[in-house]
Design a protein around this motif. Sequence first.
Motif, mmCIF file in Angstrom:
data_model
loop_
_atom_site.group_PDB
_atom_site.id
_atom_site.type_symbol
_atom_site.label_atom_id
_atom_site.label_comp_id
_atom_site.label_asym_id
_atom_site.label_seq_id
_atom_site.Cartn_x
_atom_site.Cartn_y
_atom_site.Cartn_z
ATOM 1 N N ASP A 107 0.851 -1.180 0.000
ATOM 2 C CA ASP A 107 0.000 0.000 0.000
ATOM 3 C C ASP A 107 0.895 1.241 0.000
ATOM 4 O OD1 ASP A 107 -1.837 2.006 0.400
ATOM 5 O OD2 ASP A 107 -3.050 0.873 1.834
ATOM 6 N N LEU A 108 1.096 1.831 -1.150
ATOM 7 C CA LEU A 108 1.970 2.996 -1.270
ATOM 8 C C LEU A 108 1.390 4.201 -0.556
ATOM 9 C CD1 LEU A 108 3.110 2.710 -4.999
ATOM 10 C CD2 LEU A 108 4.345 2.004 -2.946
ATOM 11 N N ARG A 109 0.071 4.317 -0.518
ATOM 12 C CA ARG A 109 -0.547 5.452 0.180
ATOM 13 C C ARG A 109 -0.274 5.376 1.674
ATOM 14 N NH1 ARG A 109 -6.575 5.033 -2.136
ATOM 15 N NH2 ARG A 109 -6.127 2.893 -1.517
ATOM 16 N N TYR A 110 -0.306 4.163 2.221
ATOM 17 C CA TYR A 110 -0.016 3.992 3.646
ATOM 18 C C TYR A 110 1.445 4.319 3.937
ATOM 19 C CZ TYR A 110 0.862 1.572 8.057
ATOM 20 O OH TYR A 110 1.255 1.275 9.335
ATOM 21 N N ILE A 111 2.333 3.875 3.059
ATOM 22 C CA ILE A 111 3.757 4.175 3.235
ATOM 23 C C ILE A 111 3.986 5.679 3.196
ATOM 24 C CG2 ILE A 111 6.037 3.944 2.176
ATOM 25 C CD1 ILE A 111 5.222 1.174 1.245
ATOM 26 N N PHE A 112 3.334 6.360 2.256
ATOM 27 C CA PHE A 112 3.484 7.815 2.162
ATOM 28 C C PHE A 112 2.939 8.501 3.411
ATOM 29 C CE2 PHE A 112 1.683 11.972 1.025
ATOM 30 C CZ PHE A 112 2.831 12.613 0.568
ATOM 31 N N THR B 88 2.709 7.286 6.414
ATOM 32 C CA THR B 88 3.589 7.001 7.549
ATOM 33 C C THR B 88 4.874 7.808 7.462
ATOM 34 O OG1 THR B 88 2.696 4.742 7.577
ATOM 35 C CG2 THR B 88 4.684 5.158 8.862
ATOM 36 N N LEU B 89 5.426 7.927 6.263
ATOM 37 C CA LEU B 89 6.629 8.749 6.086
ATOM 38 C C LEU B 89 6.340 10.210 6.423
ATOM 39 C CD1 LEU B 89 8.136 7.302 2.773
ATOM 40 C CD2 LEU B 89 9.145 7.177 5.058
ATOM 41 N N LYS B 90 5.188 10.686 6.002
ATOM 42 C CA LYS B 90 4.797 12.066 6.298
ATOM 43 C C LYS B 90 4.617 12.268 7.802
ATOM 44 C CE LYS B 90 1.350 15.558 5.062
ATOM 45 N NZ LYS B 90 0.100 15.816 4.286
ATOM 46 N N LYS B 91 4.036 11.271 8.449
ATOM 47 C CA LYS B 91 3.801 11.348 9.895
ATOM 48 C C LYS B 91 5.120 11.351 10.666
ATOM 49 C CE LYS B 91 1.420 8.818 13.588
ATOM 50 N NZ LYS B 91 0.579 7.618 13.883
ATOM 51 N N ASN B 92 6.102 10.568 10.190
ATOM 52 C CA ASN B 92 7.379 10.441 10.902
ATOM 53 C C ASN B 92 8.467 11.347 10.343
ATOM 54 O OD1 ASN B 92 6.443 8.361 12.644
ATOM 55 N ND2 ASN B 92 6.653 6.891 10.971
ATOM 56 N N ALA B 93 8.098 12.234 9.418
ATOM 57 C CA ALA B 93 9.102 13.066 8.747
ATOM 58 C C ALA B 93 9.873 13.935 9.739
ATOM 59 C CB ALA B 93 8.428 13.944 7.689
ATOM 60 N N VAL B 94 9.177 14.509 10.692
ATOM 61 C CA VAL B 94 9.842 15.391 11.655
ATOM 62 C C VAL B 94 10.874 14.608 12.466
ATOM 63 C CG1 VAL B 94 9.522 16.844 13.692
ATOM 64 C CG2 VAL B 94 7.890 16.974 11.797
ATOM 65 N N PHE B 95 10.496 13.405 12.919
ATOM 66 C CA PHE B 95 11.414 12.583 13.705
ATOM 67 C C PHE B 95 12.639 12.182 12.885
ATOM 68 C CE2 PHE B 95 12.827 8.309 14.993
ATOM 69 C CZ PHE B 95 13.240 8.598 16.286
ATOM 70 N N LEU C 3 19.398 9.100 6.790
ATOM 71 C CA LEU C 3 18.154 9.391 6.066
ATOM 72 C C LEU C 3 17.642 8.152 5.348
ATOM 73 C CD1 LEU C 3 16.072 11.468 5.116
ATOM 74 C CD2 LEU C 3 17.599 12.024 3.217
ATOM 75 N N ALA C 4 18.563 7.466 4.650
ATOM 76 C CA ALA C 4 18.167 6.233 3.954
ATOM 77 C C ALA C 4 17.716 5.167 4.947
ATOM 78 C CB ALA C 4 19.324 5.718 3.107
ATOM 79 N N GLY C 5 18.407 5.083 6.094
ATOM 80 C CA GLY C 5 18.021 4.101 7.102
ATOM 81 C C GLY C 5 16.653 4.394 7.685
ATOM 82 N N GLY C 6 16.375 5.680 7.951
ATOM 83 C CA GLY C 6 15.067 6.043 8.492
ATOM 84 C C GLY C 6 13.946 5.746 7.518
ATOM 85 N N ILE C 7 14.156 6.098 6.258
ATOM 86 C CA ILE C 7 13.128 5.819 5.242
ATOM 87 C C ILE C 7 12.983 4.320 5.028
ATOM 88 C CG2 ILE C 7 12.553 6.087 2.800
ATOM 89 C CD1 ILE C 7 13.922 8.828 2.902
ATOM 90 N N GLY C 8 14.114 3.612 4.969
ATOM 91 C CA GLY C 8 14.066 2.161 4.771
ATOM 92 C C GLY C 8 13.379 1.440 5.906
ATOM 93 N N ALA C 9 13.679 1.851 7.156
ATOM 94 C CA ALA C 9 13.042 1.216 8.311
ATOM 95 C C ALA C 9 11.542 1.473 8.313
ATOM 96 C CB ALA C 9 13.669 1.741 9.603
ATOM 97 N N THR C 10 11.144 2.694 7.950
ATOM 98 C CA THR C 10 9.713 3.028 7.901
ATOM 99 C C THR C 10 8.993 2.191 6.852
ATOM 100 O OG1 THR C 10 10.201 5.298 8.600
ATOM 101 C CG2 THR C 10 8.058 4.894 7.593
#
Length: 469
Positions: A16-21, A23-30, A187-194
């Motif tokens: 689900d790409l929308r869910y991934i987006f 979640t990334l948006k929600k955790n972007a600040v962190f 940055l890559a690790g944070g995005i990859g883990a998410t």
Amino acid sequence: MSQEGYKSQSLDSQIDLRYIFRTLKKNAVFILMCVCLTGMFSYVILDHSLKDTYTVSVNLCVIPRDNTSEKLAETNIENALERSVNVLNSDTMRDQIMKASGSSRVKGNLSASVVADTNIIKMSASGTNAESAYKLLKGALQQYPELSDYFESGYVLQPLSSISANNVQKTEKATLRYSLLLILLVLAGGIGATVYLCIFTDKIHSMEQAKRLLDIPMIGSLDHVKKKSGQKALLISDQDTDHVYEEAVDRIVTSIRSEMSAEGYKTLMVGSVKENDGKSTVTANIALNLARRGKKVVLVDCDMRHPSLAKIFDATVDPKEQFSEYLLGKCELDQVLKQTEVQAHPMGCIWQKKAVAKPYRLLGSERFISLIDQLKEQFDYVVMDTPPLELIRDAEIISETADAMLMVMRQDEVHAVAVNDTVDLLEENGVTVIGGVLNMTKGERDTSKDRYGYSKYYKENAKIENAGE
């Protein structure tokens, strides 16, 4: 089903790409905060630990002692070059330099390599300052003849030039480059883990996934709708409420009525697994929709730890006539049962204004059970707003008086395994969970439902109602 089983089903499904987006948006600040901290601390540490590097080099030519054809053969030259490089790079060479200088260690690095397609060896020395690099290379040039027995016989190394302090090259420390590299890795690790967690999670993030993972039927979803300016609560009785949201509530209530009528049920508890899933707003709108249909409905606020229905309806509640006072025997039913009008349709309400400590003692009393029996005789539907089931046992006690239960789940917040465990607990108490509602959804709206002009219908209907007032 185990947690691993849910994750396996999630993996088998389409990503689900929308869910991934979301979640990334929600955790972007962190993620960005971690990136900034990494960049700042790594720069300070690297700037302190890294040093500028000074390098000086000299070229050595491998030549035969005589000009015989055998010595000049390409294969033999290559062997001589390889062996010479190995000697110059060996620990034996460093030991010889230390022995000659009388020091216990060699300061700096010494290296040798063959210049491609030539019979030349480039020998370099590097150190944290120009002096140490120069002394190291000078020592190597002076001492390598002492190791002549280790070189290929019949060949000698001849320096092509002398070394000079003016030939020392300075390489500045790459603090910024390494810091940027660490930033990119974090940055890559944070995005990859998410993304990884999104793929393997059993959190309910779409209707399709909910239907696949949950043990209850999904009867609808409600969009995440922002309240307009001046709007105190998201109620379908408010003309400012989005018409698509209103229509979604209507479809959900139609399914609820169908299930309850088929079994002759009259009491419905609306609950959730976690807090802040929006169940109280959903409960209020279900009761409002039933009242609109001309049904006799009573809305009861059973969430005594965090009562909110009175606030949602902006109702004025006398502290002496709230629900807890009735359960304590301090007032009678006619005092707590209030009547309100919903677009010319009456609806009964029992409010709770203040939070109560240990409400399970009141909800487990005979007075509460008797109240529900009385309400069932007076009304077609008794709709109860109940506390979260995962945290406290109040809802479990309330379920003993309910015929059916509707599970409200906020998108992206609740795990499928938690919902199914809660459903099993309720069914053990004899409560039928008639379905689930995915609340505050983003990306689930079917815009095709507007193609018949429902927006125009709702706007015109609101104008007629206002004119009638």
